[in-house]
Design a protein around this motif. Structure first.
Motif, PDB file in Angstrom:
ATOM      1  N   LYS A 263       0.831  -1.212   0.000  1.00  0.00           N
ATOM      2  CA  LYS A 263       0.000   0.000   0.000  1.00  0.00           C
ATOM      3  C   LYS A 263       0.860   1.255   0.000  1.00  0.00           C
ATOM      4  CE  LYS A 263      -3.859  -2.214   2.426  1.00  0.00           C
ATOM      5  NZ  LYS A 263      -4.640  -2.272   3.689  1.00  0.00           N
ATOM      6  N   VAL A 264       1.941   1.233   0.777  1.00  0.00           N
ATOM      7  CA  VAL A 264       2.839   2.396   0.829  1.00  0.00           C
ATOM      8  C   VAL A 264       3.476   2.633  -0.533  1.00  0.00           C
ATOM      9  CG1 VAL A 264       5.000   3.254   1.795  1.00  0.00           C
ATOM     10  CG2 VAL A 264       3.296   2.231   3.298  1.00  0.00           C
ATOM     11  N   MET A 265       3.923   1.573  -1.196  1.00  0.00           N
ATOM     12  CA  MET A 265       4.553   1.731  -2.504  1.00  0.00           C
ATOM     13  C   MET A 265       3.557   2.272  -3.527  1.00  0.00           C
ATOM     14  SD  MET A 265       7.661   1.063  -2.032  1.00  0.00           S
ATOM     15  CE  MET A 265       8.157   1.164  -3.743  1.00  0.00           C
ATOM     16  N   LEU A 266       2.322   1.777  -3.503  1.00  0.00           N
ATOM     17  CA  LEU A 266       1.298   2.293  -4.416  1.00  0.00           C
ATOM     18  C   LEU A 266       1.013   3.766  -4.139  1.00  0.00           C
ATOM     19  CD1 LEU A 266      -1.189  -0.727  -4.513  1.00  0.00           C
ATOM     20  CD2 LEU A 266       0.379   0.017  -6.316  1.00  0.00           C
ATOM     21  N   PHE A 267       0.938   4.114  -2.852  1.00  0.00           N
ATOM     22  CA  PHE A 267       0.707   5.512  -2.490  1.00  0.00           C
ATOM     23  C   PHE A 267       1.829   6.408  -3.002  1.00  0.00           C
ATOM     24  CE2 PHE A 267       1.849   8.909   0.479  1.00  0.00           C
ATOM     25  CZ  PHE A 267       0.724   9.727   0.374  1.00  0.00           C
ATOM     26  N   LEU A 268       3.074   5.952  -2.841  1.00  0.00           N
ATOM     27  CA  LEU A 268       4.210   6.760  -3.277  1.00  0.00           C
ATOM     28  C   LEU A 268       4.224   6.945  -4.788  1.00  0.00           C
ATOM     29  CD1 LEU A 268       7.064   5.374  -0.973  1.00  0.00           C
ATOM     30  CD2 LEU A 268       5.882   7.581  -0.792  1.00  0.00           C
ATOM     31  N   VAL A 269       3.823   5.908  -5.527  1.00  0.00           N
ATOM     32  CA  VAL A 269       3.760   6.029  -6.983  1.00  0.00           C
ATOM     33  C   VAL A 269       2.706   7.052  -7.396  1.00  0.00           C
ATOM     34  CG1 VAL A 269       3.155   4.814  -9.110  1.00  0.00           C
ATOM     35  CG2 VAL A 269       4.658   3.720  -7.437  1.00  0.00           C
ATOM     36  N   ALA A 272       3.836  10.591  -6.368  1.00  0.00           N
ATOM     37  CA  ALA A 272       4.864  11.126  -7.263  1.00  0.00           C
ATOM     38  C   ALA A 272       4.240  11.613  -8.565  1.00  0.00           C
ATOM     39  CB  ALA A 272       5.917  10.054  -7.543  1.00  0.00           C
ATOM     40  N   GLY A 273       3.246  10.860  -9.078  1.00  0.00           N
ATOM     41  CA  GLY A 273       2.563  11.291 -10.293  1.00  0.00           C
ATOM     42  C   GLY A 273       1.807  12.593 -10.094  1.00  0.00           C
ATOM     43  N   LEU A 274       1.118  12.727  -8.952  1.00  0.00           N
ATOM     44  CA  LEU A 274       0.392  13.965  -8.663  1.00  0.00           C
ATOM     45  C   LEU A 274       1.342  15.147  -8.539  1.00  0.00           C
ATOM     46  CD1 LEU A 274      -2.237  12.659  -6.080  1.00  0.00           C
ATOM     47  CD2 LEU A 274      -2.641  13.337  -8.456  1.00  0.00           C
ATOM     48  N   LEU A 275       2.483  14.943  -7.908  1.00  0.00           N
ATOM     49  CA  LEU A 275       3.473  16.020  -7.788  1.00  0.00           C
ATOM     50  C   LEU A 275       3.978  16.450  -9.162  1.00  0.00           C
ATOM     51  CD1 LEU A 275       5.689  14.954  -4.733  1.00  0.00           C
ATOM     52  CD2 LEU A 275       4.043  16.824  -4.832  1.00  0.00           C
ATOM     53  N   TYR A 276       4.206  15.479 -10.036  1.00  0.00           N
ATOM     54  CA  TYR A 276       4.714  15.813 -11.366  1.00  0.00           C
ATOM     55  C   TYR A 276       3.707  16.649 -12.142  1.00  0.00           C
ATOM     56  CZ  TYR A 276       6.072  15.204 -16.227  1.00  0.00           C
ATOM     57  OH  TYR A 276       6.401  15.433 -17.541  1.00  0.00           O
ATOM     58  N   TYR A 277       2.445  16.213 -12.162  1.00  0.00           N
ATOM     59  CA  TYR A 277       1.436  16.950 -12.922  1.00  0.00           C
ATOM     60  C   TYR A 277       1.122  18.297 -12.282  1.00  0.00           C
ATOM     61  CZ  TYR A 277       0.733  12.878 -15.849  1.00  0.00           C
ATOM     62  OH  TYR A 277       0.920  11.852 -16.742  1.00  0.00           O
ATOM     63  N   THR A 278       1.207  18.386 -10.970  1.00  0.00           N
ATOM     64  CA  THR A 278       1.009  19.678 -10.298  1.00  0.00           C
ATOM     65  C   THR A 278       2.117  20.651 -10.688  1.00  0.00           C
ATOM     66  OG1 THR A 278      -0.052  18.597  -8.413  1.00  0.00           O
ATOM     67  CG2 THR A 278       0.809  20.827  -8.067  1.00  0.00           C
ATOM     68  N   LYS A 279       3.340  20.165 -10.725  1.00  0.00           N
ATOM     69  CA  LYS A 279       4.473  21.015 -11.127  1.00  0.00           C
ATOM     70  C   LYS A 279       4.294  21.477 -12.568  1.00  0.00           C
ATOM     71  CE  LYS A 279       8.862  21.311 -12.985  1.00  0.00           C
ATOM     72  NZ  LYS A 279       9.301  21.050 -14.383  1.00  0.00           N
ATOM     73  N   GLN A 280       3.854  20.577 -13.435  1.00  0.00           N
ATOM     74  CA  GLN A 280       3.627  20.953 -14.834  1.00  0.00           C
ATOM     75  C   GLN A 280       2.545  22.028 -14.958  1.00  0.00           C
ATOM     76  OE1 GLN A 280       6.419  19.691 -16.140  1.00  0.00           O
ATOM     77  NE2 GLN A 280       5.345  18.877 -17.931  1.00  0.00           N
ATOM     78  N   LYS A 281       1.501  21.907 -14.142  1.00  0.00           N
ATOM     79  CA  LYS A 281       0.393  22.861 -14.190  1.00  0.00           C
ATOM     80  C   LYS A 281       0.817  24.223 -13.669  1.00  0.00           C
ATOM     81  CE  LYS A 281      -4.038  24.021 -14.457  1.00  0.00           C
ATOM     82  NZ  LYS A 281      -4.723  24.140 -15.773  1.00  0.00           N
ATOM     83  N   VAL A 282       1.556  24.251 -12.570  1.00  0.00           N
ATOM     84  CA  VAL A 282       1.958  25.517 -11.941  1.00  0.00           C
ATOM     85  C   VAL A 282       2.975  26.276 -12.789  1.00  0.00           C
ATOM     86  CG1 VAL A 282       3.133  26.503  -9.937  1.00  0.00           C
ATOM     87  CG2 VAL A 282       1.408  24.715  -9.612  1.00  0.00           C
TER      88      VAL A 282
END
Length: 288
Positions: A263-269, A272-282
């Motif tokens: 569960k922790v590994m799935l959460f981290l994946v 990480a994806g949400l952080l990447y797309y948030t950075k792209q949006k900002v």
């Protein structure tokens, strides 16, 4: 006819000799290192291996039977309580079954109102009692050798593969060397070869990690324990089942740990994806 070697040929021969000596030295060093690290034990296939592994409940129940009827005569298991037998991720006994198993043991308790110690039937809250009152009594009954506690034996005893295999193990997270070792040890009793005699009270074992002579005589043989589920009573089955059981006693939360880790590994994946797309949006409208 005489053969005259040129300076280049001599240099090549010397180089080859140096390489040969170096290889011989490397082989000798490798053999000495292998001897220092103990025997190499072959891997076994376990249901609890790998990131998705789980204990085989039927195997754990058979392993408990082997421990109770054979190993418990000399080895304690003081960090395991009877209630653990009925907990999730364990052998799968019901609470009533675990209670019945506990009642089959005699546990020292007290003092009573008269100040005396007394024996009573075991309860779910009790830990497995030791077969000896103290270490001195254990050594006296076993020719001076002290039988180790089995609670954490599968984690405390292990063999390690040399280079380069341990590099791969770091990635596969193979943690089953303890059960592999216990299994191999139980099957490793052989007649001592010529020139390798063991002293009085010692027995030759090809898998013993501290040399090849062990104080414990061969503890079990074919047909010694009768399984309730019809599994053949062979030495190989006894060794596999009790090794798996001791892996559970050493790590009773193994299945829970693996579930949480996944569960922790799935959460981290996902994170990480949400952080990447948030950075792209900002940052997408900001010139670099």
């Amino acid at each position: 006819m005489k053969t005259i070697l040129s300076g280049q040929s001599v240099a090549k021969l010397l180089g080859a000799a140096v390489v040969a000596l170096g290889l011989a030295g490397s082989v000798q060093a490798a053999e000495e290192a292998a001897a220092a690290h103990g025997p190499v034990v072959d891997r076994q296939s376990w249901t609890f291996a790998g990131p998705f592994g789980k204990f085989d409940k039927a195997q754990l129940q058979r392993g408990y039977k082997v421990y109770k009827e054979v190993c418990s005569a000399c080895h304690s298991m003081k960090y395991v309580s009877f209630r653990n037998l009925a907990e999730e991720g364990g052998p799968g006994f019901t609470a009533d079954q675990a209670k019945a198993l506990a009642s089959g043991y005699k546990v020292q308790d007290g003092p009573n109102d008269s100040g005396d110690m007394f024996e009573r039937a075991g309860r779910l809250s009790d830990r497995f009692p030791s077969p000896f009152p103290n270490e001195q009594a254990a050594r006296a009954a076993n020719g001076g050798a002290y039988p180790p506690d089995m609670s954490l034996l599968a984690k405390a005893r292990a063999v390690h593969r040399g280079f380069p295999w341990f590099v791969f193990d770091a990635f596969t997270q193979y943690q089953e060397y303890g059960p592999d070792y216990i299994y191999s040890l139980l099957l490793g009793y052989k007649d001592a070869p010529k020139g390798h005699e063991c002293g009085p009270g010692l027995n030759y074992n090809t898998s013993f990690i501290s040399g090849s002579c062990i104080a414990m005589p061969q503890p079990i043989s074919d047909g010694q324990v009768t399984y309730d589920d019809g599994t053949p009573g062979t030495l190989q089955n006894y060794a596999r089942d009790v090794s798996a059981f001791l892996m559970w006693t050493a790590e009773p939360k193994l299945e829970e740990r693996k579930r949480v880790g996944l569960k922790v590994m799935l959460f981290l994946v996902v994170f990480a994806g949400l952080l990447y797309y948030t950075k792209q949006k900002v940052w997408k409208d900001i010139a670099h």
